[in-house]
Design a protein around this motif. Structure first.
Motif, PDB file in Angstrom:
ATOM      1  N   SER A  48       0.823  -1.209   0.000  1.00  0.00           N
ATOM      2  CA  SER A  48       0.000   0.000   0.000  1.00  0.00           C
ATOM      3  C   SER A  48       0.854   1.255   0.000  1.00  0.00           C
ATOM      4  O   SER A  48       0.539   2.242  -0.680  1.00  0.00           O
ATOM      5  CB  SER A  48      -0.942  -0.001   1.208  1.00  0.00           C
ATOM      6  OG  SER A  48      -0.234  -0.118   2.422  1.00  0.00           O
ATOM      7  N   LEU A  49       1.975   1.217   0.726  1.00  0.00           N
ATOM      8  CA  LEU A  49       2.863   2.373   0.777  1.00  0.00           C
ATOM      9  C   LEU A  49       3.515   2.617  -0.580  1.00  0.00           C
ATOM     10  O   LEU A  49       3.601   3.758  -1.053  1.00  0.00           O
ATOM     11  CB  LEU A  49       3.935   2.148   1.846  1.00  0.00           C
ATOM     12  CG  LEU A  49       4.830   3.334   2.198  1.00  0.00           C
ATOM     13  CD1 LEU A  49       4.010   4.515   2.669  1.00  0.00           C
ATOM     14  CD2 LEU A  49       5.841   2.937   3.266  1.00  0.00           C
ATOM     15  N   ALA A  50       3.955   1.543  -1.235  1.00  0.00           N
ATOM     16  CA  ALA A  50       4.586   1.674  -2.544  1.00  0.00           C
ATOM     17  C   ALA A  50       3.607   2.214  -3.576  1.00  0.00           C
ATOM     18  O   ALA A  50       3.943   3.110  -4.368  1.00  0.00           O
ATOM     19  CB  ALA A  50       5.131   0.323  -3.001  1.00  0.00           C
ATOM     20  N   ALA A  51       2.382   1.683  -3.580  1.00  0.00           N
ATOM     21  CA  ALA A  51       1.383   2.128  -4.556  1.00  0.00           C
ATOM     22  C   ALA A  51       1.017   3.585  -4.342  1.00  0.00           C
ATOM     23  O   ALA A  51       0.966   4.373  -5.298  1.00  0.00           O
ATOM     24  CB  ALA A  51       0.140   1.251  -4.456  1.00  0.00           C
ATOM     25  N   ARG A  52       0.779   3.963  -3.113  1.00  0.00           N
ATOM     26  CA  ARG A  52       0.341   5.336  -2.843  1.00  0.00           C
ATOM     27  C   ARG A  52       1.434   6.345  -3.166  1.00  0.00           C
ATOM     28  O   ARG A  52       1.170   7.375  -3.790  1.00  0.00           O
ATOM     29  CB  ARG A  52      -0.083   5.457  -1.376  1.00  0.00           C
ATOM     30  CG  ARG A  52      -0.658   6.809  -1.026  1.00  0.00           C
ATOM     31  CD  ARG A  52      -1.411   6.752   0.275  1.00  0.00           C
ATOM     32  NE  ARG A  52      -1.965   8.034   0.646  1.00  0.00           N
ATOM     33  CZ  ARG A  52      -2.851   8.219   1.609  1.00  0.00           C
ATOM     34  NH1 ARG A  52      -3.297   7.175   2.285  1.00  0.00           N
ATOM     35  NH2 ARG A  52      -3.310   9.412   1.906  1.00  0.00           N
ATOM     36  N   ARG A  53       2.655   6.044  -2.762  1.00  0.00           N
ATOM     37  CA  ARG A  53       3.744   6.997  -3.024  1.00  0.00           C
ATOM     38  C   ARG A  53       4.078   7.077  -4.508  1.00  0.00           C
ATOM     39  O   ARG A  53       4.404   8.145  -5.023  1.00  0.00           O
ATOM     40  CB  ARG A  53       4.979   6.615  -2.208  1.00  0.00           C
ATOM     41  CG  ARG A  53       4.789   6.840  -0.719  1.00  0.00           C
ATOM     42  CD  ARG A  53       6.083   6.815   0.052  1.00  0.00           C
ATOM     43  NE  ARG A  53       5.888   7.156   1.444  1.00  0.00           N
ATOM     44  CZ  ARG A  53       6.847   7.216   2.349  1.00  0.00           C
ATOM     45  NH1 ARG A  53       8.093   6.953   1.988  1.00  0.00           N
ATOM     46  NH2 ARG A  53       6.579   7.545   3.595  1.00  0.00           N
ATOM     47  N   ALA A  54       3.986   5.948  -5.208  1.00  0.00           N
ATOM     48  CA  ALA A  54       4.256   5.949  -6.643  1.00  0.00           C
ATOM     49  C   ALA A  54       3.210   6.776  -7.379  1.00  0.00           C
ATOM     50  O   ALA A  54       3.537   7.584  -8.264  1.00  0.00           O
ATOM     51  CB  ALA A  54       4.286   4.527  -7.172  1.00  0.00           C
TER      52      ALA A  54
END
Length: 251
Positions: free
Chosen positions: A137-143
């Motif tokens: 979730s962190l990777a998707a949101r920041r990307a």
């Protein structure tokens, strides 16, 4: 060895006191609604009571334990998708979580290091699933945030002849490092700054520090692999435009 905490009047009184003290701090420091702590505590008690009853029955059989893991996986996918704020396209994150689990759990079971019994599979699988969900979730949101904020740079890369995928990767690759940082830091500082739950749980249950350390090392290294695979898959999905920000989810 006596358990650290057992159900009873003493535990109830202490828990009520802790919640009341938390609510008091909220009120004095004006941190937010005073009801936050009591409501969170009530939910925790109810949820854990239900989980304890379900697990007591489910862990007795391997098939029911796997069913529990499947339910946990579905909940993790839903949570990661909601946190990513990518609308229906976030359903693709199922592949990210699946990649994380598929690369870690089977080797643990096949090697025999983790016995194929519910009482071992569910806790370790749950810990790895939880960490993988957070990284995904962190990777998707920041990307997705990076693509929104640096749209001009993506267009510039496209004007230089890069494909859509490569242009997006140039922008979002650095966000993968940020998403993996919490897991890497936890591994680096374990035993020095924190004593994670797996270590404490095994230590309390068995009284063996060596066994507790072994389980914790296994979990941490499994998390590193699971999160790495999940984040790599997530970045690829975003780069290919499969997971994307929708107008209903502005940055």
């Amino acid at each position: 060895m006596n358990a650290v905490a057992t159900p009873g009047v003493g535990l109830t009184i202490l828990c009520v006191a802790l919640v009341a003290a938390t609510a008091a701090v909220y009120w004095v420091a004006q941190l937010g609604p005073v009801s936050v702590a009591p409501w969170a505590a009530t939910r925790a008690v109810v949820q854990l009571a239900v989980v304890a009853l379900v697990l007591a029955a489910a862990l007795a059989h391997l098939w029911s334990s796997m069913l529990i893991l499947l339910v946990m996986f579905a909940a993790a996918v839903f949570t990661a998708a909601r946190r990513a704020r990518a609308g229906w396209s976030a359903a693709w994150l199922t592949l990210s979580l699946g990649a994380g689990l598929a690369t870690t759990i089977p080797p643990m079971l096949v090697s025999g290091v983790v016995p194929m019994v519910g009482v071992a599979v569910v806790p370790i699988g749950g810990i790895i699933l939880g960490g993988t969900m957070t990284g995904t979730s962190l990777a998707a949101r920041r990307a997705l945030d990076a693509l929104t904020e640096r749209r001009g740079e993506v267009e510039a890369a496209l004007s230089l002849g890069l494909t859509d995928r490569d242009a997006r990767l140039e922008i979002i690759r650095a966000t993968a490092t940020d998403a993996l940082l919490p897991g890497v830091d936890q591994t680096r500082t374990v035993g020095l700054v924190t004593l994670p739950g797996a270590f404490v749980g095994v230590l309390v249950a068995s009284g063996s520090a060596a066994q507790a350390a072994a389980v914790q090392v296994l979990v941490l290294l499994g998390l590193l692999l699971a999160q790495s695979c999940a984040v790599a898959t997530t970045i690829e999905l975003v780069a290919r435009g499969l997971v994307r920000r929708t107008p209903a989810y502005p940055s």
